[in-house]
Design a protein around this motif. Sequence first.
Motif, PDB file in Angstrom:
ATOM      1  N   TYR A  60      75.654  85.358  15.330  1.00  0.00           N
ATOM      2  CA  TYR A  60      74.844  85.021  16.503  1.00  0.00           C
ATOM      3  C   TYR A  60      73.555  85.842  16.536  1.00  0.00           C
ATOM      4  CZ  TYR A  60      73.730  83.942  21.377  1.00  0.00           C
ATOM      5  OH  TYR A  60      73.110  83.512  22.529  1.00  0.00           O
ATOM      6  N   ALA A  61      73.618  87.090  16.056  1.00  0.00           N
ATOM      7  CA  ALA A  61      72.446  87.959  16.062  1.00  0.00           C
ATOM      8  C   ALA A  61      71.329  87.435  15.171  1.00  0.00           C
ATOM      9  CB  ALA A  61      72.835  89.372  15.611  1.00  0.00           C
ATOM     10  N   ILE A  62      71.658  86.544  14.255  1.00  0.00           N
ATOM     11  CA  ILE A  62      70.645  85.912  13.405  1.00  0.00           C
ATOM     12  C   ILE A  62      70.332  84.505  13.894  1.00  0.00           C
ATOM     13  CG2 ILE A  62      70.160  85.045  11.086  1.00  0.00           C
ATOM     14  CD1 ILE A  62      71.746  87.364   9.965  1.00  0.00           C
ATOM     15  N   ALA A  63      71.370  83.752  14.276  1.00  0.00           N
ATOM     16  CA  ALA A  63      71.184  82.364  14.682  1.00  0.00           C
ATOM     17  C   ALA A  63      70.342  82.251  15.946  1.00  0.00           C
ATOM     18  CB  ALA A  63      72.548  81.699  14.892  1.00  0.00           C
ATOM     19  N   ALA A  64      70.593  83.107  16.934  1.00  0.00           N
ATOM     20  CA  ALA A  64      69.861  83.011  18.199  1.00  0.00           C
ATOM     21  C   ALA A  64      68.375  83.329  18.039  1.00  0.00           C
ATOM     22  CB  ALA A  64      70.507  83.912  19.251  1.00  0.00           C
ATOM     23  N   PRO A  65      67.998  84.480  17.420  1.00  0.00           N
ATOM     24  CA  PRO A  65      66.560  84.727  17.218  1.00  0.00           C
ATOM     25  C   PRO A  65      65.882  83.655  16.374  1.00  0.00           C
ATOM     26  CG  PRO A  65      67.808  86.747  16.896  1.00  0.00           C
ATOM     27  CD  PRO A  65      68.799  85.638  17.007  1.00  0.00           C
ATOM     28  N   ALA A  66      66.596  83.136  15.348  1.00  0.00           N
ATOM     29  CA  ALA A  66      66.005  82.084  14.519  1.00  0.00           C
ATOM     30  C   ALA A  66      65.755  80.822  15.340  1.00  0.00           C
ATOM     31  CB  ALA A  66      66.926  81.776  13.340  1.00  0.00           C
ATOM     32  N   ALA A  67      66.700  80.481  16.211  1.00  0.00           N
ATOM     33  CA  ALA A  67      66.530  79.301  17.067  1.00  0.00           C
ATOM     34  C   ALA A  67      65.369  79.485  18.032  1.00  0.00           C
ATOM     35  CB  ALA A  67      67.827  79.030  17.836  1.00  0.00           C
ATOM     36  N   ILE A  68      65.243  80.678  18.599  1.00  0.00           N
ATOM     37  CA  ILE A  68      64.160  80.937  19.563  1.00  0.00           C
ATOM     38  C   ILE A  68      62.798  80.907  18.874  1.00  0.00           C
ATOM     39  CG2 ILE A  68      63.200  82.682  21.105  1.00  0.00           C
ATOM     40  CD1 ILE A  68      66.136  83.532  21.672  1.00  0.00           C
ATOM     41  N   VAL A  69      62.722  81.530  17.700  1.00  0.00           N
ATOM     42  CA  VAL A  69      61.467  81.509  16.946  1.00  0.00           C
ATOM     43  C   VAL A  69      61.122  80.075  16.542  1.00  0.00           C
ATOM     44  CG1 VAL A  69      60.348  82.226  14.801  1.00  0.00           C
ATOM     45  CG2 VAL A  69      61.653  83.877  16.141  1.00  0.00           C
ATOM     46  N   GLY A  70      62.126  79.323  16.080  1.00  0.00           N
ATOM     47  CA  GLY A  70      61.888  77.934  15.704  1.00  0.00           C
ATOM     48  C   GLY A  70      61.393  77.099  16.873  1.00  0.00           C
ATOM     49  N   ALA A  71      62.001  77.309  18.057  1.00  0.00           N
ATOM     50  CA  ALA A  71      61.551  76.584  19.248  1.00  0.00           C
ATOM     51  C   ALA A  71      60.124  76.973  19.622  1.00  0.00           C
ATOM     52  CB  ALA A  71      62.499  76.871  20.414  1.00  0.00           C
ATOM     53  N   GLY A  72      59.794  78.269  19.456  1.00  0.00           N
ATOM     54  CA  GLY A  72      58.430  78.710  19.736  1.00  0.00           C
ATOM     55  C   GLY A  72      57.417  78.057  18.809  1.00  0.00           C
ATOM     56  N   VAL A  73      57.774  77.923  17.532  1.00  0.00           N
ATOM     57  CA  VAL A  73      56.879  77.256  16.568  1.00  0.00           C
ATOM     58  C   VAL A  73      56.701  75.788  16.935  1.00  0.00           C
ATOM     59  CG1 VAL A  73      56.630  76.551  14.158  1.00  0.00           C
ATOM     60  CG2 VAL A  73      57.412  78.868  14.711  1.00  0.00           C
ATOM     61  N   ILE A  74      57.804  75.120  17.300  1.00  0.00           N
ATOM     62  CA  ILE A  74      57.727  73.715  17.710  1.00  0.00           C
ATOM     63  C   ILE A  74      56.835  73.572  18.943  1.00  0.00           C
ATOM     64  CG2 ILE A  74      59.060  71.781  18.629  1.00  0.00           C
ATOM     65  CD1 ILE A  74      61.418  72.781  16.932  1.00  0.00           C
ATOM     66  N   ALA A  75      57.024  74.470  19.924  1.00  0.00           N
ATOM     67  CA  ALA A  75      56.215  74.412  21.138  1.00  0.00           C
ATOM     68  C   ALA A  75      54.738  74.614  20.819  1.00  0.00           C
ATOM     69  CB  ALA A  75      56.701  75.467  22.133  1.00  0.00           C
ATOM     70  N   TYR A  76      54.444  75.554  19.939  1.00  0.00           N
ATOM     71  CA  TYR A  76      53.054  75.827  19.574  1.00  0.00           C
ATOM     72  C   TYR A  76      52.416  74.616  18.901  1.00  0.00           C
ATOM     73  CZ  TYR A  76      49.019  78.025  17.334  1.00  0.00           C
ATOM     74  OH  TYR A  76      47.749  78.319  16.920  1.00  0.00           O
ATOM     75  N   LEU A  77      53.135  73.984  17.987  1.00  0.00           N
ATOM     76  CA  LEU A  77      52.588  72.829  17.272  1.00  0.00           C
ATOM     77  C   LEU A  77      52.377  71.644  18.206  1.00  0.00           C
ATOM     78  CD1 LEU A  77      54.685  73.006  13.969  1.00  0.00           C
ATOM     79  CD2 LEU A  77      52.309  73.725  14.321  1.00  0.00           C
ATOM     80  N   ILE A  78      53.351  71.398  19.087  1.00  0.00           N
ATOM     81  CA  ILE A  78      53.195  70.307  20.057  1.00  0.00           C
ATOM     82  C   ILE A  78      52.011  70.588  20.973  1.00  0.00           C
ATOM     83  CG2 ILE A  78      54.264  69.178  22.044  1.00  0.00           C
ATOM     84  CD1 ILE A  78      56.956  69.483  20.695  1.00  0.00           C
ATOM     85  N   ALA A  79      51.898  71.842  21.437  1.00  0.00           N
ATOM     86  CA  ALA A  79      50.808  72.190  22.345  1.00  0.00           C
ATOM     87  C   ALA A  79      49.451  71.999  21.686  1.00  0.00           C
ATOM     88  CB  ALA A  79      50.977  73.632  22.828  1.00  0.00           C
ATOM     89  N   ARG A  80      49.330  72.405  20.431  1.00  0.00           N
ATOM     90  CA  ARG A  80      48.059  72.231  19.725  1.00  0.00           C
ATOM     91  C   ARG A  80      47.637  70.764  19.669  1.00  0.00           C
ATOM     92  NH1 ARG A  80      46.014  76.322  16.387  1.00  0.00           N
ATOM     93  NH2 ARG A  80      44.321  74.793  16.101  1.00  0.00           N
TER      94      ARG A  80
END
Length: 370
Positions: A104-124
């Motif tokens: 979980y200590a790897i899966a959760a940060p990876a999911a959050i970072v991935g969601a942040g990248v998706i949000a950034y790309l959609i926002a752009r």
Amino acid sequence: MTDEPRTNETIKRTEKGFDVSSIRRFSVPIGLFLIVGLLRPLVSHPLLLGYGQIATTMLIWMLFVASFNLLLGYTGMLSFGHAIFLGAGAYGVAIGIAKFSAPYAIAAPAAIVGAGVIAYLIARLIVSKGEIYFAMLTLAFAKAVHFLANYNPMGLTGGAQGLSGETLPAFIQTYRGQVLVNLSGFSVSWYYVVGLVFLVSMLALWQIVRSPFGRSLVAIRENEELALAMGMNTRRYKVWAFTLSGVFASLAGALIEINNQGASLSLLSVQTSGDAILMTVLGGANYFFGPLAGVFMWLFAEDYLTNFETLYLPLAEFSVVSVELSGLLDYWQFLLGLLFVIAVLVSPREGLWGLTKSVIESAYNWLRSH
């Protein structure tokens, strides 16, 4: 030497050992601590819901809806696709644990970072398209992501069934409906872990909205043309507001994955995004605590009214009449929707939190004058 003149009121406050202005300055942290400390005992009371498990769900949804309010309340951006990031956090953790055996200590940060990248790309892509087109494009992205998860690419998302088997981390234990976190033989209730994450995240959001960045978002909400004329790069602020909002929403998703013991397709649905909008407006988008009040009112009404069967009314000293309400309160959403309509008509951005504050202030001023 201080800038404040030593009036009689100041001397009295100093002698008593506290300053009212200091309490007001820290009212948000104090309020957040009170929410975590009192929510579970409150909903567990026999006269209310009678069980405390829903308190954890309330805290997670409060974090999710507060992240959405960074867009709607502070930046003036209406998104119909915020569930994308809640689902991304939940599915990212579930896929990491179930499909790749990641801790979980790897899966959760990876999911959050991935969601942040998706949000950034959609926002752009969409933040500069205008309010109506922005709202419609977020809806389109939400439907696309929902379809993709339902399609079950490479067997990762589980399709319509979602992911529910072997999706819990090793440190999570369930016992008679209770979710416990077991670390090195020491067990603590899942509620308190969620409460700690909630406190840290909400304090971070509070710092964001009261920072120069947050003030700039409010300026964009109030008058974007004026902000542009002052030389502000409004597109950049909107992109980062959308990105940060997605990051906090995905954090709520990473928590709800454990809370729900898996990831379901409903987390990505447009209805979930719509519920976030309704909760925000119901509570009051103008206030930091408004969305939290909206979440509490919505989830409390959902559980309380659907389980409320008989109303007992005293008619005389020794006579009581019972009124069967189970059939009527099956339509609790209609009753809550009526309350929502009244709140919007009376004060569109104030919501229940603003109306409650107005009533309390009016009552306080009346008592002082009499």
